[in-house]
Design a protein around this motif. Structure first.
Motif, PDB file in Angstrom:
ATOM      1  N   ALA A 200       0.768  -1.314   0.101  1.00  0.00           N
ATOM      2  CA  ALA A 200       0.122  -0.245   0.035  1.00  0.00           C
ATOM      3  C   ALA A 200       0.729   1.319   0.046  1.00  0.00           C
ATOM      4  CB  ALA A 200      -0.989   0.042   1.234  1.00  0.00           C
ATOM      5  N   SER A 201       0.328   2.308  -0.544  1.00  0.00           N
ATOM      6  CA  SER A 201       1.110   3.670  -0.385  1.00  0.00           C
ATOM      7  C   SER A 201       0.199   4.426   0.705  1.00  0.00           C
ATOM      8  CB  SER A 201       0.720   4.304  -1.694  1.00  0.00           C
ATOM      9  OG  SER A 201       1.601   3.680  -2.665  1.00  0.00           O
ATOM     10  N   LEU A 202       0.981   5.371   1.193  1.00  0.00           N
ATOM     11  CA  LEU A 202       0.394   6.168   2.142  1.00  0.00           C
ATOM     12  C   LEU A 202       1.004   7.464   1.918  1.00  0.00           C
ATOM     13  CD1 LEU A 202       1.441   5.917   5.707  1.00  0.00           C
ATOM     14  CD2 LEU A 202       2.603   4.456   4.152  1.00  0.00           C
ATOM     15  N   ASP A 203       0.054   8.739   2.145  1.00  0.00           N
ATOM     16  CA  ASP A 203       0.695   9.936   2.139  1.00  0.00           C
ATOM     17  C   ASP A 203       0.456  10.514   3.488  1.00  0.00           C
ATOM     18  OD1 ASP A 203       1.269  12.288   0.862  1.00  0.00           O
ATOM     19  OD2 ASP A 203      -0.861  13.064   0.457  1.00  0.00           O
ATOM     20  N   GLY A 204      -0.160  10.023   4.379  1.00  0.00           N
ATOM     21  CA  GLY A 204      -0.106  10.523   5.769  1.00  0.00           C
ATOM     22  C   GLY A 204       0.684   9.604   6.804  1.00  0.00           C
ATOM     23  N   SER A 205      -0.054   9.098   7.891  1.00  0.00           N
ATOM     24  CA  SER A 205       1.001   8.422   8.928  1.00  0.00           C
ATOM     25  C   SER A 205       0.003   7.270   9.255  1.00  0.00           C
ATOM     26  CB  SER A 205       0.846   9.392  10.258  1.00  0.00           C
ATOM     27  OG  SER A 205      -0.251   9.765  10.627  1.00  0.00           O
ATOM     28  N   HIS A 206      -1.083   6.848   8.676  1.00  0.00           N
ATOM     29  CA  HIS A 206      -1.757   5.490   8.836  1.00  0.00           C
ATOM     30  C   HIS A 206      -1.867   4.817   7.668  1.00  0.00           C
ATOM     31  CE1 HIS A 206      -2.292   7.552  12.688  1.00  0.00           C
ATOM     32  NE2 HIS A 206      -2.412   6.488  13.200  1.00  0.00           N
ATOM     33  N   ALA A 207      -2.076   3.507   7.558  1.00  0.00           N
ATOM     34  CA  ALA A 207      -2.254   2.626   6.636  1.00  0.00           C
ATOM     35  C   ALA A 207      -2.881   1.447   7.228  1.00  0.00           C
ATOM     36  CB  ALA A 207      -1.323   2.410   5.757  1.00  0.00           C
ATOM     37  N   GLN A 208      -3.827   0.922   6.089  1.00  0.00           N
ATOM     38  CA  GLN A 208      -4.806  -0.341   6.746  1.00  0.00           C
ATOM     39  C   GLN A 208      -4.676  -1.296   5.677  1.00  0.00           C
ATOM     40  OE1 GLN A 208      -9.074  -1.171   7.408  1.00  0.00           O
ATOM     41  NE2 GLN A 208      -8.344  -0.667   9.309  1.00  0.00           N
ATOM     42  N   LEU A 209      -4.032  -2.498   5.775  1.00  0.00           N
ATOM     43  CA  LEU A 209      -4.019  -3.473   4.676  1.00  0.00           C
ATOM     44  C   LEU A 209      -4.608  -4.717   5.267  1.00  0.00           C
ATOM     45  CD1 LEU A 209      -1.039  -1.814   5.100  1.00  0.00           C
ATOM     46  CD2 LEU A 209      -0.551  -3.158   3.152  1.00  0.00           C
ATOM     47  N   ASP A 210      -5.192  -5.484   4.305  1.00  0.00           N
ATOM     48  CA  ASP A 210      -5.907  -6.786   4.560  1.00  0.00           C
ATOM     49  C   ASP A 210      -5.083  -7.697   3.549  1.00  0.00           C
ATOM     50  OD1 ASP A 210      -7.774  -5.740   6.236  1.00  0.00           O
ATOM     51  OD2 ASP A 210      -9.593  -5.740   4.618  1.00  0.00           O
ATOM     52  N   LEU A 211      -4.941  -8.857   4.362  1.00  0.00           N
ATOM     53  CA  LEU A 211      -3.969  -9.906   3.627  1.00  0.00           C
ATOM     54  C   LEU A 211      -4.810 -11.256   3.801  1.00  0.00           C
ATOM     55  CD1 LEU A 211      -2.002  -8.006   5.553  1.00  0.00           C
ATOM     56  CD2 LEU A 211      -0.398  -9.627   4.299  1.00  0.00           C
ATOM     57  N   ASP A 212      -4.935 -11.972   2.365  1.00  0.00           N
ATOM     58  CA  ASP A 212      -5.289 -13.258   2.613  1.00  0.00           C
ATOM     59  C   ASP A 212      -4.416 -14.203   2.820  1.00  0.00           C
ATOM     60  OD1 ASP A 212      -8.039 -12.427   1.651  1.00  0.00           O
ATOM     61  OD2 ASP A 212      -7.288 -12.419  -0.572  1.00  0.00           O
ATOM     62  N   ILE A 213      -4.481 -15.422   3.443  1.00  0.00           N
ATOM     63  CA  ILE A 213      -3.532 -16.277   3.980  1.00  0.00           C
ATOM     64  C   ILE A 213      -3.996 -17.646   3.345  1.00  0.00           C
ATOM     65  CG2 ILE A 213      -2.508 -17.437   5.878  1.00  0.00           C
ATOM     66  CD1 ILE A 213      -2.353 -14.231   6.069  1.00  0.00           C
ATOM     67  N   ARG A 214      -2.859 -17.905   2.765  1.00  0.00           N
ATOM     68  CA  ARG A 214      -3.033 -19.338   1.817  1.00  0.00           C
ATOM     69  C   ARG A 214      -3.104 -20.636   2.911  1.00  0.00           C
ATOM     70  NH1 ARG A 214       0.999 -18.985  -0.888  1.00  0.00           N
ATOM     71  NH2 ARG A 214       2.609 -20.427   0.057  1.00  0.00           N
ATOM     72  N   GLU A 215      -4.088 -21.409   2.809  1.00  0.00           N
ATOM     73  CA  GLU A 215      -4.249 -22.492   3.727  1.00  0.00           C
ATOM     74  C   GLU A 215      -3.899 -21.980   5.414  1.00  0.00           C
ATOM     75  OE1 GLU A 215      -1.727 -25.422   2.327  1.00  0.00           O
ATOM     76  OE2 GLU A 215      -2.836 -25.703   0.300  1.00  0.00           O
ATOM     77  N   PRO A 216      -4.666 -21.355   5.761  1.00  0.00           N
ATOM     78  CA  PRO A 216      -4.592 -20.617   6.931  1.00  0.00           C
ATOM     79  C   PRO A 216      -4.521 -21.847   8.285  1.00  0.00           C
ATOM     80  CG  PRO A 216      -6.809 -19.984   6.346  1.00  0.00           C
ATOM     81  CD  PRO A 216      -6.107 -20.609   5.279  1.00  0.00           C
ATOM     82  N   ARG A 217      -3.663 -21.557   8.916  1.00  0.00           N
ATOM     83  CA  ARG A 217      -3.596 -22.410  10.256  1.00  0.00           C
ATOM     84  C   ARG A 217      -3.764 -21.583  11.584  1.00  0.00           C
ATOM     85  NH1 ARG A 217       2.098 -25.432   9.871  1.00  0.00           N
ATOM     86  NH2 ARG A 217       1.251 -26.738  11.687  1.00  0.00           N
ATOM     87  N   LEU A 218      -4.911 -21.869  12.282  1.00  0.00           N
ATOM     88  CA  LEU A 218      -5.201 -21.258  13.370  1.00  0.00           C
ATOM     89  C   LEU A 218      -4.422 -21.638  14.836  1.00  0.00           C
ATOM     90  CD1 LEU A 218      -9.227 -21.280  12.694  1.00  0.00           C
ATOM     91  CD2 LEU A 218      -7.547 -19.862  11.831  1.00  0.00           C
ATOM     92  N   TRP A 219      -4.374 -20.388  15.382  1.00  0.00           N
ATOM     93  CA  TRP A 219      -3.779 -20.762  16.822  1.00  0.00           C
ATOM     94  C   TRP A 219      -4.866 -20.698  17.903  1.00  0.00           C
ATOM     95  CZ3 TRP A 219      -4.267 -18.783  21.764  1.00  0.00           C
ATOM     96  CH2 TRP A 219      -3.052 -19.144  22.595  1.00  0.00           C
ATOM     97  N   SER A 220      -4.299 -21.583  18.933  1.00  0.00           N
ATOM     98  CA  SER A 220      -5.475 -21.851  20.013  1.00  0.00           C
ATOM     99  C   SER A 220      -4.296 -22.614  21.025  1.00  0.00           C
ATOM    100  CB  SER A 220      -6.724 -22.994  19.699  1.00  0.00           C
ATOM    101  OG  SER A 220      -5.905 -24.109  19.684  1.00  0.00           O
ATOM    102  N   ALA A 221      -4.794 -22.587  22.267  1.00  0.00           N
ATOM    103  CA  ALA A 221      -3.812 -23.033  23.286  1.00  0.00           C
ATOM    104  C   ALA A 221      -3.455 -24.685  23.162  1.00  0.00           C
ATOM    105  CB  ALA A 221      -4.534 -23.029  24.760  1.00  0.00           C
ATOM    106  N   ALA A 222      -4.623 -25.230  22.525  1.00  0.00           N
ATOM    107  CA  ALA A 222      -4.079 -26.554  22.113  1.00  0.00           C
ATOM    108  C   ALA A 222      -3.321 -26.965  20.851  1.00  0.00           C
ATOM    109  CB  ALA A 222      -5.550 -27.207  21.685  1.00  0.00           C
ATOM    110  N   THR A 223      -3.353 -25.652  19.903  1.00  0.00           N
ATOM    111  CA  THR A 223      -2.634 -25.878  18.581  1.00  0.00           C
ATOM    112  C   THR A 223      -2.099 -24.448  18.371  1.00  0.00           C
ATOM    113  OG1 THR A 223      -4.481 -25.435  17.204  1.00  0.00           O
ATOM    114  CG2 THR A 223      -4.086 -27.769  17.438  1.00  0.00           C
ATOM    115  N   PRO A 224      -0.969 -24.073  19.409  1.00  0.00           N
ATOM    116  CA  PRO A 224      -0.416 -22.704  19.079  1.00  0.00           C
ATOM    117  C   PRO A 224       0.604 -22.503  17.903  1.00  0.00           C
ATOM    118  CG  PRO A 224       0.868 -24.023  20.602  1.00  0.00           C
ATOM    119  CD  PRO A 224      -0.083 -24.894  20.022  1.00  0.00           C
TER     120      PRO A 224
END
Length: 816
Positions: A200-224
């Motif tokens: 992303a490009s930013l002209d100010g001081s803040h930016a927000q970016l969304d990322l798709d994750i390929r084959e996402p693996r989730l975090w939990s206490a059982a599978t950290p």
């Protein structure tokens, strides 16, 4: 922005005139001489306060490229002034708040003097041991003219299932004279593989970016499972700054129908309340110590930690992320009514926003943190002003982090007392408006409430609860207790019940939208608590007091014998620790830990403990915060024929005990006996076996044996810490036989010596009463055990540690 640990080559000078070379993190209080009249009293384990000057010289790099430098302090206990070449650059008063000191622009190659003046003389400043000085890590950061802001990377999980992604909120501190566009590049890495990226490009001081994750693996206490997220800041392709955050993909939600959902799956919290000290290290926050603690807690059945009653260290959160442990991070133990003579309640209105902002900035990228507690046993919640404060803090935190629920931990019994006008003479001298030292100027107090008109404090509540025992639950479930906690609970996402499990069923009916958590509970009540938590969907779990033993608040959970003196729940010098830990000061699980396992367990395996044979015939003074004084051992030298009380913890229908093969007969067990069955028999060396039965069929057994002739042995623990430097090595010392069975009643004095590039950081036992110092190289074992922590210097040279005892020989270990 690069950062390096800034821990070596510091000098510490005390008001007593002593000077020593030290390595950070460092607790200056733990090495001080304790005494019966010390100002911390029973709150702080009878240590004195003190004033300490940390100093270090540092050479500004010869090439700076226009960069600035900044010191980032994760925690300093005491009123703090940071000086560069004699000029004050930063101050701090909250020992749990992170802060930074920007080093002034100085010519490259110049040597500068850094001084950190810490005044911790005004005691007690807490209801437990806090330590003194620079007890958490310090970092030297290189700060380019345009850079990613401090804690300027916020990472959030978005979506669910296969569409789970990551949202990055980026804040940039930019050079005013260089306007124009900057580029942000973000890559999510699974090892070396990029599984998501965005620009992303930013002209100010803040930016927000969304990322798709390929084959996402989730975090939990059982599978950290954790990802590395690399953020790069560029201008016209030139790299200006770079940072890597380690995080996990995890969603959390709560409601009264489904309870707590992590990634959409229900979770019931088996929680441990944990104070911040590290036992024989004092308050010093070593990475290896925090990983070790989390690993032991998890091995023993806990899946959650409540950071009682202050924000957790980054090292603890990293350990919880890596090893898999949920966290309730807590802001404070007090609001504007003081609980001890020198806490910061009189400055609460001025300080809490910065403290809350610091906590959230530290926590928001850690998947282990699932909830914020905004206060512990703050009786102000029984008043309109306290309800307004609850609302204000909740809203403030939600504006910073809308993804995590908030709670407030309320003693409902305490609020009931306050509703009757339960005000007590409070600590003195809280309302001084001048600085307690020349180091820090404290603004005048504008809080209208004065210490002399203090509410019922947590300490006084503990005294009353210990005296009235089960009546506490009657008061907690009264209409009055409900009325004077109702409005504050309505302002948070989860109602935190301290010692009030008996309200769960009724409140689930009366307040159908309320989500509840046992924010603090007695082990004694766990059979009832766990039954209700499994039945009432709105209850998301429970936190026991206390999972890990801690320094200070002496006597709270300590049984005393014979003529040992005590003052109610307060035990005098030389008591050092609370005595209420399910796992002791050196990391050994006790009988109450076994008891909780029997209640939580999916199996019926019996667990065995024995009341101390060297104490049980004496008059015993019990306290509410300890269920039993039994020890998981059948090794009691010179006690043949002494009456033994054997405790079996099991969820089965019946249990039997065999001593050297002879049955004592089956007895009822399980929920009908509150998971505890006692047998009585003369002690005989050999072995004791417990057998559990369900429907008349054996479903489990366990055995303890007596030690043969014991000798001293050293056990070098391997580090649990991942992804960071090893800042200490733990060595267990045991008086045990060749099979590793530890003797309970043949303690000995041991002297340690260290050869090579290493130094002794701490040495001690689990004894809650001792006159030995953890900073000395001679200690006495307790129940056959002690623990040492050795710091290893740079390089590949090995370190040798030798332990010499009075009666059990010597042992040597090589540490690498």
């Amino acid at each position: 922005m690069s950062r390096i640990a800034f821990h070596d080559d510091w000098t510490l000078q005390t008001t007593a005139g002593s000077t020593e070379s030290i390595t950070l993190p460092h607790d200056a209080m733990i090495g001080e001489k304790r005494s019966p009249g010390a100002v911390t009293s029973f709150h702080g384990g009878f240590f004195p306060g003190g004033r300490y000057l940390y100093s270090k010289t540092w050479a500004v790099p010869s090439t700076t490229n226009g960069d600035r430098y900044r010191l980032h302090f994760e925690g300093v206990q005491g009123l703090t002034s940071v000086r560069i070449n004699g000029n004050e650059t930063a101050t701090n008063v909250d020992g749990y708040r992170e802060f930074a000191a920007l080093i002034p622009e100085i010519e490259a190659g110049t040597q500068i003097l850094i001084e950190v003046d810490v005044d911790n003389t005004q005691q007690p400043n807490s209801r437990w041991y806090t330590g003194s000085g620079i007890y958490r890590p310090v970092w030297l950061e290189t700060v380019p003219a345009t850079h990613l802001a401090i804690d300027g990377v916020g990472l959030r999980t978005i979506g669910t299932g296969t569409s789970t992604g990551l949202r990055a909120d980026i804040a940039v501190s930019r050079e005013l004279r260089r306007p124009g566009f900057l580029e942000i590049e973000i890559a999510v890495l699974d090892g070396s593989d990029i599984v998501g990226e965005a620009t992303a490009s930013l002209d100010g001081s803040h930016a927000q970016l969304d990322l798709d994750i390929r084959e996402p693996r989730l975090w939990s206490a059982a599978t950290p499972f954790l990802y590395d997220v690399r953020i790069r800041l560029l201008r016209e392709g030139l790299l200006l700054d770079e940072r890597t955050e380690r995080t996990g993909l995890r969603t959390v939600s709560v409601d009264s129908t489904h309870g707590l959902l992590v990634n959409g799956a229900p979770v019931l919290l088996r929680g441990a309340c944990v104070h911040h000290d590290n036992g024989i290290l004092g308050a010093a926050t070593l990475r290896v110590a925090e990983f070790r603690r989390v690993r032991i807690l998890k091995e023993n059945g806990f899946n959650a930690i409540r950071s009682a009653h202050n924000p957790a260290s980054r090292h603890l959160l990293e350990a919880c992320d890596e090893l898999g442990m949920y966290v309730m991070d807590e802001l404070t133990d007090y609001w504007y009514q003081p609980k001890t003579a020198h806490d910061l309640a009189h400055q609460f209105d001025r300080l809490w926003r910065d403290s809350a902002r610091s906590m959230v900035a530290k926590d928001r990228n850690h998947p282990s943190v699932i909830m914020y507690s905004i206060g512990n046993e703050v009786a102000e919640t029984a008043t309109p002003r306290g309800v307004a404060t609850t609302r204000e803090i909740h809203n403030f935190i939600h504006d910073l982090d809308a993804d995590r629920p908030t709670t407030v931990a309320i003693s409902l019994t305490g609020n009931a007392f306050v509703s009757f006008g339960g005000k007590l003479p409070g600590p003195k001298d809280e309302t001084k408006t001048k600085s307690r030292s020349k180091a820090v100027e404290v603004p005048p107090d504008t809080t209208p409430s004065k210490a002399s008109d203090s509410f019922l404090t947590s300490t006084m509540f503990n005294v009353i609860a210990d005296r009235i025992g089960p009546i506490t639950q009657r008061i907690a479930r009264s209409k009055r207790a409900g009325k004077y906690s109702r409005d504050a609970f309505a302002e948070v996402d989860v109602a935190g019940y301290n010692y009030a499990w008996s309200r769960y069923h009724r409140d689930a009916i009366d307040h159908p939208d309320r989500v509840m958590v046992g924010s603090e509970s007695l082990v004694t009540d766990l059979p009832d608590i766990w039954r209700e938590a499994q039945k009432v969907s709105a209850v998301i779990g429970d936190f026991l007091w206390t999972g890990w033993e801690y320094l200070g608040e002496t006597g709270l959970g300590t049984w005393t014998y014979g003529s040992e003196p005590r003052m109610g729940i307060q035990a005098p010098y030389p008591h050092l620790a609370s005595g209420s830990g399910m796992i002791d000061l050196i990391g050994v699980p006790g009988s109450e830990m076994l008891y909780a396992q029997a209640i939580w367990a999916d199996d019926d395996s019996p667990r065995i403990a024995v009341r101390p044979l060297d104490a049980q015939t004496q008059r015993t003074r019990k306290v509410l915060w300890r269920l039993t004084d039994a020890v998981p051992s059948w090794s009691w030298r010179n006690q043949t024929g002494s009456p033994a009380t054997i405790e079996i913890y099991s969820g089965a229908d019946e249990v039997d005990v065999l001593i050297n093969g002879t049955s004592l007969g089956r007895k009822q067990a399980g929920p009908k006996t509150r998971f505890l069955t006692r047998f009585h028999a003369p002690y005989q060396p050999g072995e004791v076996t417990a057998i559990a039965y369900r429907d008349g069929r054996e479903v489990g057994r366990s055995t303890l044996t007596s030690a043969e002739k014991g000798k001293l042995r050293l056990i070098h623990e391997r580090s649990d810490a991942r992804g960071g430097s090893v800042d200490g090595i733990f060595v267990r010392l045991e008086i045990a036989d060749e099979h590793g069975v530890v003797e309970m009643s043949d303690d000995d004095e041991i002297t340690l010596s260290v050869a090579g590039p290493g130094r002794l950081l701490g040495f001690g036992s689990a004894a809650v009463t001792t006159e030995f110092s953890y900073s000395e190289n001679t200690q006495r074992t307790y129940r056959g055990r002690a623990l040492a922590v050795i710091q290893i210097g740079p390089g590949n040279e090995s370190v040798s540690i030798t332990a010499s005892s009075t009666r059990h020989g010597s042992a040597t270990a090589t540490l690498t």
